[in-house]
Design a protein around this motif. Structure first.
Motif, short mmCIF file in Angstrom:
data_model
loop_
_atom_site.label_atom_id
_atom_site.label_comp_id
_atom_site.label_asym_id
_atom_site.label_seq_id
_atom_site.Cartn_x
_atom_site.Cartn_y
_atom_site.Cartn_z
N GLU A 195 -12.41 5.23 -2.22
CA GLU A 195 -11.04 4.72 -2.16
C GLU A 195 -10.17 5.78 -1.50
O GLU A 195 -10.18 6.95 -1.88
CB GLU A 195 -10.51 4.39 -3.56
N LEU A 196 -9.42 5.34 -0.50
CA LEU A 196 -8.54 6.23 0.25
C LEU A 196 -7.26 5.44 0.46
O LEU A 196 -7.29 4.38 1.11
CB LEU A 196 -9.24 6.51 1.58
N THR A 197 -6.18 5.89 -0.15
CA THR A 197 -5.00 5.02 -0.18
C THR A 197 -3.96 5.43 0.86
O THR A 197 -3.87 6.59 1.26
CB THR A 197 -4.36 5.00 -1.58
N ILE A 198 -3.17 4.44 1.25
CA ILE A 198 -2.14 4.60 2.28
C ILE A 198 -0.78 4.29 1.66
O ILE A 198 -0.66 3.34 0.88
CB ILE A 198 -2.40 3.59 3.43
N GLY A 199 0.23 5.05 2.02
CA GLY A 199 1.56 4.87 1.46
C GLY A 199 2.18 3.53 1.84
O GLY A 199 1.76 2.89 2.82
N HIS A 200 3.18 3.12 1.07
CA HIS A 200 3.79 1.83 1.36
C HIS A 200 4.65 1.88 2.62
O HIS A 200 5.10 2.95 3.04
CB HIS A 200 4.56 1.29 0.16
N ALA A 201 4.85 0.73 3.19
CA ALA A 201 5.63 0.61 4.43
C ALA A 201 6.28 -0.75 4.43
O ALA A 201 5.97 -1.59 3.55
CB ALA A 201 4.69 0.74 5.63
N ASP A 202 7.14 -1.02 5.41
CA ASP A 202 7.71 -2.36 5.44
C ASP A 202 6.56 -3.36 5.66
O ASP A 202 5.51 -3.00 6.19
CB ASP A 202 8.84 -2.49 6.47
N ALA A 203 6.79 -4.61 5.22
CA ALA A 203 5.67 -5.54 5.04
C ALA A 203 4.83 -5.75 6.30
O ALA A 203 3.60 -5.73 6.24
CB ALA A 203 6.20 -6.88 4.53
N LEU A 204 5.47 -5.92 7.45
CA LEU A 204 4.69 -6.18 8.66
C LEU A 204 3.84 -4.95 9.01
O LEU A 204 2.66 -5.06 9.33
CB LEU A 204 5.62 -6.54 9.83
N ARG A 205 4.45 -3.79 8.90
CA ARG A 205 3.74 -2.55 9.20
C ARG A 205 2.58 -2.37 8.22
O ARG A 205 1.49 -1.94 8.61
CB ARG A 205 4.71 -1.36 9.14
N ALA A 206 2.79 -2.70 6.96
CA ALA A 206 1.73 -2.53 5.95
C ALA A 206 0.51 -3.39 6.32
O ALA A 206 -0.63 -2.93 6.23
CB ALA A 206 2.25 -2.91 4.56
N ALA A 207 0.76 -4.63 6.76
CA ALA A 207 -0.37 -5.51 7.12
C ALA A 207 -1.04 -4.99 8.41
O ALA A 207 -2.27 -4.95 8.50
CB ALA A 207 0.11 -6.94 7.30
#
Ligand code: GLU
Ligand code: MG
Length: 451
Positions: A195-207
């Motif tokens: 598991e390697l996690t990524i920080g949150h971002a605005d919704a389009l960027r996150a997808a």
């Protein structure tokens, strides 16, 4: 970036191919590439794609959907904001593409446009969506019989960091170089599971980030002669691979997290509870989109920390919606909700768009969930009759059951729209049928290296 800037940057870096990527209804990432000599032209006019591609079920079996047959064409138009040169293959670059009709309108079956519409709905309500995908995946070697995990290490163990060390370091370097904000790494419970996690971002960027992530992990793993599997259950006797979806709503300035309330139960605001209510009201249909493969339902079973019941709970890893406790010093910023029945066989645009859609419905309809649905422990261990008394339903136990629930969910069907929902349901039904007629090893083989 403008088209000219992208062409110049690509030429300067020696890039010769730029791939316009999209994710199809089946969750498969696909793309078509333009040579650098015609990149400027292709960015304007797009690359042609047959409409049939959104009606392809597993093994590229075209489903009979009106308007998605051999005749008909759309254009893949790349979003310049997503341009990235691939650190693991520097003569290549990618951009996420939108699907446009020939008269330059968003195609009704475009998943990325579906997400944009849900973001717009939130925007119209004065809400900004932040999201993060939290993927688990398995590292494997290929052998004569299929695949085997790279190790048999224990959860979060130091030993589990040894075997994958080089590949993980190269993956982190490649993600950093593409602007994804790497947050944490650890070997997970299952053999070979990471598991390697990524920080949150605005919704389009996150997808978009989740597409970049899947591409990067798979490619770098192959360069180490390994295979990375994002299948929900690549090894039936091991822990499943979730891709929990984290979401929070912020005010229009983007400065105040509206899910945070220091006086709220578990520090969650009323808006947060209404959002949970919306999710729970639609969850049995929603999972047909967030956990959409046949293999997903091998993962969604009790006592797997992946959730099996329609309920929520604070820091409860058996609840479908977890209210995670906030981080010291950043209680406001870290308030969010986590959807557990979600995995990487989903199309991230459809998954996140649908989650936003049902959550907003919850806000609009003031769907504060009953306290009976708040669960402290493992719902599977509640005494007989207690689940019924509290009105806690099971999640669908198969893709078939989930597809029926989605079809019956008027709000979700309306939100997807007729074109997208018809194609989506058809390919899911076809997958359910295909795998019902085959055994477990066939299922694993066909999901292992697909996502
Ligand atoms: N592997 C679990 C899943 O399938 C999640 C374990 C955890 O990180 O809580 O969702
Ligand atoms: Mg985990």
């Amino acid at each position: 970036m403008t088209i000219q800037e992208i062409v110049r940057k690509s030429s300067d870096a020696g890039v010769h191919l730029v791939t316009f990527l999209y994710c199809d209804n089946g969750g498969v990432i696909r793309g078509k590439s333009a040579h650098i000599s015609s990149l400027a032209k292709r960015m304007e006019s797009g690359i042609g794609l047959t409409v049939a591609m959104q009606a392809m079920s597993d093994m590229d079996d075209l489903q009979p959907i009106d308007g998605m047959g051999p005749r008909g064409e759309i254009r893949l138009i790349p979003d310049p904001n997503t341009f990235t040169i691939l650190p693991y293959s520097p003569r290549r670059a990618t951009m996420m593409a939108d699907m446009l009709t020939l008269d330059r309108k968003p195609w009704a079956a475009c998943p990325r446009d579906f997400l944009k519409k849900q973001i717009k709905r939130a925007d119209d309500m004065g809400l900004k969506v932040q999201a993060a995908f939290e993927p688990e995946w398995s590292l494997a070697r290929r052998n004569a019989d299929g695949f085997s995990p790279i190790d048999d290490s224990l959860c979060f163990s130091g030993v589990g960091m040894i075997e994958p060390m080089m590949v993980i370091d190269d993956i982190i370097e490649a993600l950093d170089a593409q602007g994804l904000q790497v947050e944490q790494y650890y070997p997970e419970l299952g053999h070979g599971q990471q598991e390697l996690t990524i920080g949150h971002a605005d919704a389009l960027r996150a997808a978009d980030n989740h597409i970049v992530y899947r591409e990067t992990v798979r490619n770098v793993a192959r360069q180490h002669d390994l295979y990375a599997s994002f299948a929900p259950k690549p090894f039936p006797d091991q822990a499943g691979n979730g891709c929990h979806l984290h979401i929070s709503l912020w005010d229009a300035t983007g400065e105040h997290n509206l899910f945070y309330d220091p006086d709220g139960r578990h520090n969650l605001s009323q808006m947060g509870y209404r959002f949970i209510g919306g999710i729970l009201n639609h969850l049995r249909g929603l999972v047909a989109i967030t956990a959409p493969s046949v293999n997903s339902y091998r993962r969604l079973s009790p006592n797997s920390w992946s959730s099996a019941f329609v309920c929520y709970g604070p820091d409860n890893r058996e609840a479908a919606v977890r209210i995670p406790s906030g981080y010291w010093g950043d209680e406001m910023g870290s308030a969010n909700l986590e959807l557990k029945p979600s995995d990487s066989s989903a199309n991230p645009y459809l998954a996140l768009g649908s989650l936003i859609s049902v959550g907003l419905d919850g806000i609009i309809n003031d769907s504060v969930p009953s306290l009976d649905l708040e669960i402290d422990g493992d719902p599977a261990t509640l005494p007989d009759g207690e689940l019924q008394r509290r009105g806690i339903q099971s999640l669908p136990r198969s893709l078939d059951e989930a597809v029926l629930a989605l079809e019956a969910d008027e709000a979700l069907m309306e939100s997807l729209g007729p074109t997208l929902s018809e194609a989506y349901l058809a390919i899911r039904r076809a997958d359910a049928k295909l795998f019902a007629g085959n055994d477990e090893s066939f299922e694993v083989r066909h999901h292992f290296h697909k996502y």
